[in-house]
Design a protein around this motif. Structure first.
Motif, PDB file in Angstrom:
ATOM      1  N   SER A 194      -1.314   4.918  37.612  1.00 34.49           N
ATOM      2  CA  SER A 194      -0.504   3.758  37.243  1.00 34.49           C
ATOM      3  C   SER A 194       0.684   4.142  36.363  1.00 34.49           C
ATOM      4  CB  SER A 194      -1.386   2.744  36.499  1.00 34.49           C
ATOM      5  OG  SER A 194      -0.626   1.685  35.986  1.00 34.49           O
ATOM      6  N   SER A 195       1.817   3.472  36.624  1.00 39.05           N
ATOM      7  CA  SER A 195       2.984   3.586  35.743  1.00 39.05           C
ATOM      8  C   SER A 195       3.860   2.364  35.962  1.00 39.05           C
ATOM      9  CB  SER A 195       3.785   4.854  36.044  1.00 39.05           C
ATOM     10  OG  SER A 195       4.470   4.742  37.276  1.00 39.05           O
ATOM     11  N   PRO A 196       4.636   1.948  34.968  1.00 41.30           N
ATOM     12  CA  PRO A 196       5.533   0.807  35.163  1.00 41.30           C
ATOM     13  C   PRO A 196       6.508   1.017  36.322  1.00 41.30           C
ATOM     14  CG  PRO A 196       5.334   1.316  32.829  1.00 41.30           C
ATOM     15  CD  PRO A 196       4.652   2.431  33.574  1.00 41.30           C
ATOM     16  N   GLU A 197       6.975   2.247  36.491  1.00 41.28           N
ATOM     17  CA  GLU A 197       7.950   2.530  37.541  1.00 41.28           C
ATOM     18  C   GLU A 197       7.359   2.301  38.932  1.00 41.28           C
ATOM     19  OE1 GLU A 197       8.998   4.197  33.800  1.00 41.28           O
ATOM     20  OE2 GLU A 197       7.199   4.606  35.011  1.00 41.28           O
ATOM     21  N   ARG A 198       6.091   2.667  39.114  1.00 42.29           N
ATOM     22  CA  ARG A 198       5.463   2.461  40.410  1.00 42.29           C
ATOM     23  C   ARG A 198       5.287   0.971  40.705  1.00 42.29           C
ATOM     24  NH1 ARG A 198       1.104   7.194  41.868  1.00 42.29           N
ATOM     25  NH2 ARG A 198       2.678   8.808  42.126  1.00 42.29           N
ATOM     26  N   TRP A 199       4.853   0.212  39.726  1.00 41.69           N
ATOM     27  CA  TRP A 199       4.654  -1.214  39.963  1.00 41.69           C
ATOM     28  C   TRP A 199       5.983  -1.935  40.116  1.00 41.69           C
ATOM     29  CZ3 TRP A 199       0.363  -1.054  41.904  1.00 41.69           C
ATOM     30  CH2 TRP A 199      -0.707  -0.349  41.345  1.00 41.69           C
ATOM     31  N   GLU A 200       7.040  -1.387  39.552  1.00 44.44           N
ATOM     32  CA  GLU A 200       8.361  -1.987  39.732  1.00 44.44           C
ATOM     33  C   GLU A 200       8.782  -1.923  41.202  1.00 44.44           C
ATOM     34  OE1 GLU A 200      12.893  -1.731  37.860  1.00 44.44           O
ATOM     35  OE2 GLU A 200      11.383  -0.225  37.319  1.00 44.44           O
TER      36      GLU A 200
ATOM     37  N   ILE B 100      -6.445  -5.806  38.923  1.00 39.52           N
ATOM     38  CA  ILE B 100      -6.812  -4.580  38.229  1.00 39.52           C
ATOM     39  C   ILE B 100      -8.152  -4.079  38.748  1.00 39.52           C
ATOM     40  CG2 ILE B 100      -7.390  -3.560  36.000  1.00 39.52           C
ATOM     41  CD1 ILE B 100      -5.476  -5.543  34.696  1.00 39.52           C
ATOM     42  N   ASP B 101      -8.139  -2.867  39.322  1.00 44.84           N
ATOM     43  CA  ASP B 101      -9.376  -2.226  39.750  1.00 44.84           C
ATOM     44  C   ASP B 101      -9.989  -1.466  38.578  1.00 44.84           C
ATOM     45  OD1 ASP B 101      -9.669  -2.834  42.590  1.00 44.84           O
ATOM     46  OD2 ASP B 101      -7.785  -1.744  42.827  1.00 44.84           O
TER      47      ASP B 101
ATOM     48  N   ASP C 109      -9.220   1.393  29.516  1.00 45.41           N
ATOM     49  CA  ASP C 109      -8.366   1.810  30.627  1.00 45.41           C
ATOM     50  C   ASP C 109      -7.586   0.634  31.195  1.00 45.41           C
ATOM     51  OD1 ASP C 109      -9.397   4.315  30.259  1.00 45.41           O
ATOM     52  OD2 ASP C 109     -10.480   4.405  32.173  1.00 45.41           O
ATOM     53  N   SER C 110      -8.223  -0.532  31.258  1.00 47.71           N
ATOM     54  CA  SER C 110      -7.570  -1.712  31.825  1.00 47.71           C
ATOM     55  C   SER C 110      -6.430  -2.204  30.946  1.00 47.71           C
ATOM     56  CB  SER C 110      -8.598  -2.818  32.053  1.00 47.71           C
ATOM     57  OG  SER C 110      -9.575  -2.418  32.995  1.00 47.71           O
ATOM     58  N   GLU C 111      -6.516  -1.962  29.659  1.00 43.21           N
ATOM     59  CA  GLU C 111      -5.419  -2.320  28.761  1.00 43.21           C
ATOM     60  C   GLU C 111      -4.134  -1.610  29.182  1.00 43.21           C
ATOM     61  OE1 GLU C 111      -4.935  -4.267  26.145  1.00 43.21           O
ATOM     62  OE2 GLU C 111      -6.949  -4.975  25.647  1.00 43.21           O
TER      63      GLU C 111
ATOM     64  N   ALA D 169      -0.718  -3.335  30.784  1.00 42.39           N
ATOM     65  CA  ALA D 169       0.612  -3.148  30.203  1.00 42.39           C
ATOM     66  C   ALA D 169       1.587  -2.575  31.228  1.00 42.39           C
ATOM     67  CB  ALA D 169       0.520  -2.236  28.985  1.00 42.39           C
ATOM     68  N   ASP D 170       1.122  -1.628  32.052  1.00 43.84           N
ATOM     69  CA  ASP D 170       1.987  -1.044  33.085  1.00 43.84           C
ATOM     70  C   ASP D 170       2.429  -2.108  34.087  1.00 43.84           C
ATOM     71  OD1 ASP D 170       1.723   1.467  31.956  1.00 43.84           O
ATOM     72  OD2 ASP D 170       0.291   2.202  33.454  1.00 43.84           O
ATOM     73  N   LEU D 171       1.499  -2.952  34.513  1.00 34.33           N
ATOM     74  CA  LEU D 171       1.828  -3.995  35.473  1.00 34.33           C
ATOM     75  C   LEU D 171       2.863  -4.959  34.913  1.00 34.33           C
ATOM     76  CD1 LEU D 171      -1.782  -4.766  36.764  1.00 34.33           C
ATOM     77  CD2 LEU D 171       0.059  -3.761  38.124  1.00 34.33           C
ATOM     78  N   LYS D 172       2.643  -5.393  33.702  1.00 38.03           N
ATOM     79  CA  LYS D 172       3.580  -6.323  33.073  1.00 38.03           C
ATOM     80  C   LYS D 172       4.966  -5.690  32.944  1.00 38.03           C
ATOM     81  CE  LYS D 172       2.512  -9.778  30.981  1.00 38.03           C
ATOM     82  NZ  LYS D 172       2.571 -11.232  31.319  1.00 38.03           N
ATOM     83  N   ALA D 173       5.004  -4.432  32.509  1.00 36.27           N
ATOM     84  CA  ALA D 173       6.284  -3.739  32.345  1.00 36.27           C
ATOM     85  C   ALA D 173       6.987  -3.543  33.682  1.00 36.27           C
ATOM     86  CB  ALA D 173       6.067  -2.391  31.662  1.00 36.27           C
TER      87      ALA D 173
END
Length: 274
Positions: A15-21, A33-34, A47-49, A53-57
């Motif tokens: 996971s990373s913010p860039e990937r979810w973007e 969230i898996d 881990d889910s925290e 945060a990555d998803l939101k970003a």
């Protein structure tokens, strides 16, 4: 939010913010969230925290949470001690999800294999567990969605899901379209459509679950859309598959390719990205 697209975080395990973007720019709006089934509840929350945060970003809303499953998390286990420990851990995870404003928690009603001689007892254990978890979830502002499962798992048909959820009294249903092995999509939606509150989408060969790219298997996606809409489903279309899950492409695919293929197969309008 009718016809919105969602993505389970198994799509990008790293996971990373860039990937979810990239998913947000392709028109996806929310995510599930898996969790790592091998971890205890407190480590899953930790881990889910980060994933949250990555998803939101990245511009996605973490709208659902896939509760862990497996031997240690089996809410239908014949061993009462295993059930109690599983329920206690799951209740703590529901509390975490509620504190994060995540409204849906996907739950597996069992692990497997389950022998036919013990099936009735295991269904009773799972039903009681779901009643308890449904009440705990409601107190946290969360709705349980019991997932239909394949093979010998509990919940492998519409009739068992009605029994497990108290016909919707304690929980809804997460319709995993690549898990149906005992009945058709038409029959399942006709009998359990009123219980469906979220989806797991991917393609398969109807011999076993595959979690393939849409169009790589046997599902008639236009028919599936019509079945869901005919049953009054207005929720999201959430995909549960990895970026490498396409036998036909033989390469990783992007969220945009996934959205374009699904919309082409179903006739849905392609959503605009963020």
């Amino acid at each position: 939010m009718k016809n919105c697209l969602g993505l389970a975080t198994c799509f990008y395990p790293d996971s990373s913010p860039e990937r979810w973007e990239t998913a947000a720019k392709a028109g996806f709006t929310d995510a599930e969230i898996d969790t790592n089934n091998r971890l205890p509840a407190e480590e899953i929350c930790r881990d889910s925290e980060k994933i949250f945060a990555d998803l939101k970003a990245g511009g996605l809303t973490p709208a659902s949470f896939h509760l862990p499953f497996g031997t240690a998390w089996d809410i239908s286990a014949a061993d009462a001690g295993v059930r109690v420990r599983a329920l206690e851990g799951l209740e703590s995870l529901l509390q975490w999800a509620g504190n994060k404003g995540i409204g849906t928690a996907v739950l597996h009603p069992s692990f497997e294999p389950i022998d036919s001689a013990e099936r009735a007892d295991r269904l009773a254990f799972a039903s009681e567990s779901i009643r308890r978890l449904g009440e705990a979830a409601a107190n946290c502002g969360v709705r349980i969605a019991v997932e239909n499962l394949p093979r010998t798992c509990l919940g492998n048909c519409s009739g068992e899901l009605a029994e497990l959820t108290g016909n919707g009294m304690y929980a809804g249903v997460c319709f995993d379209v690549n898990h149906l092995l005992l009945e058709s999509h038409e029959n399942f939606v006709r009998k359990a459509g009123h219980l469906i509150c979220t989806t797991h989408l991917s393609d398969y060969d109807r011999k076993d679950e595959k979690h393939w790219f849409p169009g790589d298997g046997c599902i008639d996606w236009a028919e599936l859309r019509a079945l869901l809409e005919g049953a009054g489903y207005t929720g999201r279309y959430l995909f549960e598959l990895g970026e490498n899950a396409s036998p036909s492409l033989g390469r990783p695919f992007t969220p945009r390719e996934l959205a374009e293929k699904f919309c082409a197969l179903t006739g849905l309008p392609l959503p605009s990205g963020n």
